[in-house]
Design a protein around this motif. Structure first.
Motif, PDB file in Angstrom:
ATOM      1  N   LEU A  44       0.385  -1.478   0.075  1.00  0.00           N
ATOM      2  CA  LEU A  44      -0.209   0.166   0.166  1.00  0.00           C
ATOM      3  C   LEU A  44       0.935   1.304   0.273  1.00  0.00           C
ATOM      4  O   LEU A  44       1.623   1.866   1.379  1.00  0.00           O
ATOM      5  CB  LEU A  44      -0.604   0.081   1.205  1.00  0.00           C
ATOM      6  N   PRO A  45       0.808   1.892  -1.022  1.00  0.00           N
ATOM      7  CA  PRO A  45       1.841   3.085  -1.047  1.00  0.00           C
ATOM      8  C   PRO A  45       1.361   4.154  -0.092  1.00  0.00           C
ATOM      9  O   PRO A  45      -0.037   4.258  -0.199  1.00  0.00           O
ATOM     10  CB  PRO A  45       1.149   3.945  -2.825  1.00  0.00           C
ATOM     11  N   GLY A  46       2.342   4.705   0.419  1.00  0.00           N
ATOM     12  CA  GLY A  46       1.870   5.449   1.760  1.00  0.00           C
ATOM     13  C   GLY A  46       2.161   5.167   3.088  1.00  0.00           C
ATOM     14  O   GLY A  46       2.088   6.080   4.017  1.00  0.00           O
ATOM     15  N   LEU A  47       1.699   4.070   2.826  1.00  0.00           N
ATOM     16  CA  LEU A  47       2.407   3.116   4.796  1.00  0.00           C
ATOM     17  C   LEU A  47       3.555   2.859   4.332  1.00  0.00           C
ATOM     18  O   LEU A  47       4.241   1.723   4.290  1.00  0.00           O
ATOM     19  CB  LEU A  47       1.297   2.168   4.630  1.00  0.00           C
ATOM     20  N   GLY A 110      -0.971  11.357  -5.024  1.00  0.00           N
ATOM     21  CA  GLY A 110      -1.699  12.896  -4.323  1.00  0.00           C
ATOM     22  C   GLY A 110      -1.521  13.414  -6.157  1.00  0.00           C
ATOM     23  O   GLY A 110      -2.880  14.385  -6.215  1.00  0.00           O
ATOM     24  N   TRP A 111      -1.443  12.683  -7.539  1.00  0.00           N
ATOM     25  CA  TRP A 111      -1.986  13.077  -8.636  1.00  0.00           C
ATOM     26  C   TRP A 111      -3.252  12.072  -8.793  1.00  0.00           C
ATOM     27  O   TRP A 111      -4.041  12.670  -8.835  1.00  0.00           O
ATOM     28  CB  TRP A 111      -0.946  12.568  -9.474  1.00  0.00           C
ATOM     29  N   GLY A 112      -3.391  10.992  -7.739  1.00  0.00           N
ATOM     30  CA  GLY A 112      -4.698  10.391  -7.514  1.00  0.00           C
ATOM     31  C   GLY A 112      -5.985  11.479  -7.184  1.00  0.00           C
ATOM     32  O   GLY A 112      -7.061  10.958  -6.988  1.00  0.00           O
ATOM     33  N   PHE A 113      -5.592  11.911  -5.896  1.00  0.00           N
ATOM     34  CA  PHE A 113      -6.525  12.746  -4.984  1.00  0.00           C
ATOM     35  C   PHE A 113      -6.245  14.411  -5.863  1.00  0.00           C
ATOM     36  O   PHE A 113      -6.482  15.261  -4.250  1.00  0.00           O
ATOM     37  CB  PHE A 113      -5.646  12.483  -3.513  1.00  0.00           C
ATOM     38  N   ARG A 114      -5.992  14.669  -6.743  1.00  0.00           N
ATOM     39  CA  ARG A 114      -5.664  15.891  -6.999  1.00  0.00           C
ATOM     40  C   ARG A 114      -6.827  16.681  -6.519  1.00  0.00           C
ATOM     41  O   ARG A 114      -6.783  18.022  -6.635  1.00  0.00           O
ATOM     42  CB  ARG A 114      -5.044  15.459  -8.480  1.00  0.00           C
ATOM     43  N   HIS A 115      -7.874  16.433  -7.248  1.00  0.00           N
ATOM     44  CA  HIS A 115      -9.481  16.763  -7.093  1.00  0.00           C
ATOM     45  C   HIS A 115      -9.783  17.251  -5.653  1.00  0.00           C
ATOM     46  O   HIS A 115     -11.334  16.991  -5.292  1.00  0.00           O
ATOM     47  CB  HIS A 115     -10.453  16.873  -8.262  1.00  0.00           C
ATOM     48  N   ALA A 118      -9.137  18.034   0.682  1.00  0.00           N
ATOM     49  CA  ALA A 118      -8.546  17.613   2.194  1.00  0.00           C
ATOM     50  C   ALA A 118      -7.573  16.278   2.327  1.00  0.00           C
ATOM     51  O   ALA A 118      -6.555  16.543   2.883  1.00  0.00           O
ATOM     52  CB  ALA A 118      -9.882  17.448   2.675  1.00  0.00           C
ATOM     53  N   VAL A 119      -7.799  15.498   1.045  1.00  0.00           N
ATOM     54  CA  VAL A 119      -7.189  14.617   1.271  1.00  0.00           C
ATOM     55  C   VAL A 119      -6.100  14.513   0.974  1.00  0.00           C
ATOM     56  O   VAL A 119      -4.838  14.399   0.966  1.00  0.00           O
ATOM     57  CB  VAL A 119      -7.746  13.214   0.411  1.00  0.00           C
ATOM     58  N   LEU A 120      -5.587  15.943  -0.021  1.00  0.00           N
ATOM     59  CA  LEU A 120      -4.135  15.844  -0.737  1.00  0.00           C
ATOM     60  C   LEU A 120      -3.680  16.290   0.687  1.00  0.00           C
ATOM     61  O   LEU A 120      -2.419  16.165   1.052  1.00  0.00           O
ATOM     62  CB  LEU A 120      -4.816  16.771  -2.135  1.00  0.00           C
ATOM     63  N   GLY A 121      -3.426  16.852   0.995  1.00  0.00           N
ATOM     64  CA  GLY A 121      -3.519  18.265   2.800  1.00  0.00           C
ATOM     65  C   GLY A 121      -3.307  16.756   3.729  1.00  0.00           C
ATOM     66  O   GLY A 121      -1.918  17.218   3.686  1.00  0.00           O
ATOM     67  N   VAL A 122      -3.894  15.960   4.084  1.00  0.00           N
ATOM     68  CA  VAL A 122      -3.542  15.236   4.764  1.00  0.00           C
ATOM     69  C   VAL A 122      -2.109  14.578   4.153  1.00  0.00           C
ATOM     70  O   VAL A 122      -1.282  14.073   4.818  1.00  0.00           O
ATOM     71  CB  VAL A 122      -4.770  14.206   5.282  1.00  0.00           C
ATOM     72  N   LEU A 123      -2.499  14.172   3.139  1.00  0.00           N
ATOM     73  CA  LEU A 123      -1.523  13.149   2.088  1.00  0.00           C
ATOM     74  C   LEU A 123      -0.195  14.022   2.517  1.00  0.00           C
ATOM     75  O   LEU A 123       0.923  13.522   2.463  1.00  0.00           O
ATOM     76  CB  LEU A 123      -1.676  12.683   1.170  1.00  0.00           C
ATOM     77  N   LEU A 124      -0.151  15.403   1.974  1.00  0.00           N
ATOM     78  CA  LEU A 124       1.358  16.146   2.412  1.00  0.00           C
ATOM     79  C   LEU A 124       1.734  16.547   3.292  1.00  0.00           C
ATOM     80  O   LEU A 124       3.061  15.813   4.117  1.00  0.00           O
ATOM     81  CB  LEU A 124       0.696  17.402   1.041  1.00  0.00           C
ATOM     82  N   VAL A 125       0.740  16.575   4.360  1.00  0.00           N
ATOM     83  CA  VAL A 125       0.989  16.933   5.995  1.00  0.00           C
ATOM     84  C   VAL A 125       2.035  15.196   6.623  1.00  0.00           C
ATOM     85  O   VAL A 125       3.121  15.558   7.056  1.00  0.00           O
ATOM     86  CB  VAL A 125       0.197  17.107   7.020  1.00  0.00           C
ATOM     87  N   ALA A 126       1.322  13.997   5.895  1.00  0.00           N
ATOM     88  CA  ALA A 126       1.752  12.942   6.405  1.00  0.00           C
ATOM     89  C   ALA A 126       2.899  12.727   5.737  1.00  0.00           C
ATOM     90  O   ALA A 126       4.246  12.233   6.621  1.00  0.00           O
ATOM     91  CB  ALA A 126       1.078  11.826   6.596  1.00  0.00           C
TER      92      ALA A 126
END
Length: 141
Positions: A44-47, A110-115, A118-126
């Motif tokens: 799982l990417p990101g974990l 992030g590309w997948g969540f670009r729209h 809120a999710v993109l922000g959480v991803l970037l902070v993480a």
């Protein structure tokens, strides 16, 4: 034919185990959940995988010498855990690979969540927290 040594309890004088049976059980539970998250992180990417596996090893060291020994002698996880327990630091190469792979995977996610800002922000902070945590780990040559 397996070249791994048989699974045995590592020698201990009992000083490594926590005295409380309840705390040992909670540490075993935390180690098992952490190990499961680390294994999920492989696909799982990101974990992240490594921090969860190292946390599992730390929990098992205080709760179950048998499971700690199993992790130490595991074909894929063992070298990483033994290296961490020996040096308590990472090589510059390891830190670079970890940080670059985090940035790449978060970039793809992030590309997948670009729209979904809120999710993109959480991803970037993480991602920033992950890069910062790796940067804080002592570096060895």
């Amino acid at each position: 034919m397996s070249t791994q040594p048989p699974l045995q309890d590592p020698p201990t004088n009992g000083a490594d185990l926590h005295r409380s049976r309840t705390v040992r059980w909670l540490l075993w539970l935390a180690g098992s959940v952490s190990l499961a998250l680390g294994l999920v992180g492989v696909v799982l990417p990101g974990l992240p995988t490594t921090p969860f596996v190292l946390l599992a090893a730390a929990c098992y060291a205080k709760a179950s010498p048998r499971l700690h020994g199993w992790l130490l002698h595991h074909r894929w996880m063992g070298p990483m855990i033994r290296d961490w327990e020996t040096h308590r630091s990472l090589t510059r190469r390891t830190k670079t690979v970890a940080q670059v792979s985090m940035v790449l995977m978060v970039g793809l996610s992030g590309w997948g969540f670009r729209h979904q800002p809120a999710v993109l922000g959480v991803l970037l902070v993480a991602a920033l927290i992950g890069v910062w945590v790796v940067a804080r780990i002592p570096t060895r040559r």
